[in-house]
Design an enzyme around this catalytic site. Structure first.
Site, short mmCIF file in Angstrom:
data_model
loop_
_atom_site.label_atom_id
_atom_site.label_comp_id
_atom_site.label_asym_id
_atom_site.label_seq_id
_atom_site.Cartn_x
_atom_site.Cartn_y
_atom_site.Cartn_z
N HIS A 1 22.77 48.06 145.14
CA HIS A 1 21.31 47.89 145.05
C HIS A 1 20.67 48.90 145.98
O HIS A 1 20.82 48.81 147.19
CB HIS A 1 20.91 46.46 145.44
CG HIS A 1 19.45 46.18 145.28
ND1 HIS A 1 18.83 46.12 144.05
CD2 HIS A 1 18.47 45.94 146.19
CE1 HIS A 1 17.53 45.84 144.21
NE2 HIS A 1 17.30 45.74 145.51
N SER B 1 14.02 49.12 145.09
CA SER B 1 13.89 47.69 144.84
C SER B 1 12.46 47.33 144.46
O SER B 1 11.93 47.87 143.49
CB SER B 1 14.39 46.91 146.06
OG SER B 1 14.53 45.54 145.77
N ASP C 1 23.26 45.61 138.97
CA ASP C 1 22.49 45.53 140.20
C ASP C 1 22.71 44.19 140.90
O ASP C 1 22.53 43.13 140.31
CB ASP C 1 21.00 45.71 139.88
CG ASP C 1 20.13 45.68 141.11
OD1 ASP C 1 19.87 46.76 141.66
OD2 ASP C 1 19.72 44.58 141.52
#
Length: 438
Positions: free
Chosen positions: A349, A183, A281
């Site tokens: 994610h 991330s 995502d």
């Protein structure tokens, strides 16, 4: 009547809570991962390297062994950003802005696992998790004071301080090294990849991998560039521009903040790079394509919670987002002889941190290859180019979707072994958050 309604609401919430607990089954089989203790960087203060609140930065080191003793894997922790004073002040009071509030041990699993069956290529390497407490992907170098409080925007110094702390612990003699992150930490990998290489021996094999860090300069459903505006504010607030690649900022003058986007910095990175990302995502779906500012009436709420509830127009928008992501990656796909990629069509994610998605009998696959297998083949040069692009949703049946392929109700009616528990957990948890947050 109101009292009765509230009682029914509370009863429903308790049922949801019980269901969440009931279906919170272990996501991995066997050892779920070992707990690794935190190390504070004691010399960081001399470098002016502080978390947002002034606390010392930290990392977790799990020592390698055997043939992996001289190999190193560093993972940037993720956790979003803060792009204004108010959000940074709040962040400084949490584990995202202070080591004072962080757990002192963390579980190492997925790509950080020391279990050969779960992580065959990297299990015996020295593995480090860099804790995230600056709110700018380890890239800022500034501070803010108003006479009563002080915020440290020192991510770049934190990065340098941690590396300098690790070099005498063996990193300076690394034979193989992989810098990765998830991330906001995946974005850090783009920003610091070549700098990481510069610290290591010239004969070391050094490569980088971003997981869910390819944040797109997207146009949202209200025709605004929400992420571009957000990053521009972030770069300005935290003094990031001077730490961005100068070749990139020169090329994109007078918009140097664009070089915070991976799609613009990628062509300037010289170190071999691997990009792991979902074309759908979940974070980018919720904050880049359909941020709250672009959906004030809540027309996308059901679609965000369950993709099977999306109408044809919404599905077209999601397919358009995938098309834009692949377009941004196409030059890398065609022309990077040392690069690798795994772009699947799961609503997810971060996929390298859990055994469930990294390497397990039910892991996501493209052309029958798991993420771990593809990354390993790329790093060690096994076989042909390790560049995998999935077919568009809904063709991939191997996904562990955060947004489940079926509703929670459907799951409860057909609770079969191997079903996507993770998606159901997420749905039930969202329902609880929505209830208690109202």
């Amino acid at each position: 009547m109101k009292k009765t309604t509230r009682l029914l609401d509370l009863t429903a919430a308790m049922i949801l809570l019980l269901l969440y607990v009931a279906f919170s089954l272990p996501l991995v089989s066997g050892d779920p991962g070992r707990r690794v203790s935190m190390t504070l960087v004691r010399d960081a203060a001399a470098l002016g390297a502080f978390c947002l609140d002034g606390s010392l930065p930290a990392y977790h080191l799990d020592r390698g062994f055997g043939a992996g003793s001289n190999n190193w894997l560093l993972q940037f922790e993720g956790g979003g950003w803060c792009n204004d004073i108010a959000s940074c002040v709040e962040r400084a009071k949490t584990r995202r802005g202070s080591t004072r509030y962080m757990g002192k041990t963390v579980v190492f699993s997925g790509i950080l696992s020391n279990n050969a069956s779960q992580n065959p290529d990297f299990y015996n390497w020295n593995k480090v998790r860099l804790r995230y407490c600056d709110g700018a992907s380890f890239a800022g170098d500034s501070q803010h004071g108003n006479g009563t409080s002080l915020l440290y925007f020192r991510g770049q110094r934190i990065w340098n301080a941690i590396i300098l702390d690790l070099l005498p612990k063996g990193l300076s003699k690394a034979r193989k090294a992989l810098l990765t992150g998830c991330s906001a930490g995946g974005l850090s990998t783009f920003l610091h990849c070549d700098n990481f290489t510069s610290y290591l021996p010239k004969n070391a094999s050094v490569k980088c991998m971003s997981d869910a860090g390819f944040f797109l300069d997207a146009i949202d459903v209200a025709a605004n560039r929400t992420m571009r505006s957000f990053y521009k504010q972030l770069v300005s607030l935290q003094g990031i521009q001077k730490n961005l690649d100068p070749t990139c900022t020169h090329a994109f003058y007078p918009e140097p903040s664009l070089c915070f986007f991976p799609q613009y910095i990628l062509r300037f990175i010289e170190t071999p790079f691997f990009i792991l990302n979902s074309a759908y995502d979940v974070f980018q779906f919720h904050h880049g394509l359909v941020p709250p500012s672009a959906d004030r009436t809540g027309r996308w709420n059901r679609c965000k919670l369950n993709v099977t509830s999306c109408n044809p127009h919404q599905l077209d928008a999601l397919q358009g987002f995938r098309k834009d992501m692949l377009g941004a990656l196409m030059n890398f796909f065609r022309n990077s002889s040392r690069g690798g990629m795994f772009i699947n069509s799961c609503f997810d994610h971060c996929q390298s941190a859990l055994e469930e998605t990294w390497l397990s009998p039910t892991s996501p696959r493209i052309h029958d290859k798991t993420i771990a297998e593809t990354v390993g083949d790329w790093y060690f040069g096994r076989g042909e180019e390790a560049k995998e692009i999935d077919c568009p949703y809904p063709c991939d049946k191997t996904c562990h979707n955060l947004i489940p392929a079926a509703s929670a109700t459907d799951f409860l009616a057909s609770n079969a072994p191997g079903h996507n528990y993770r998606g159901t957990q997420f749905t039930l948890l969202l329902l609880l958050i929505n209830f208690f947050g109202s």
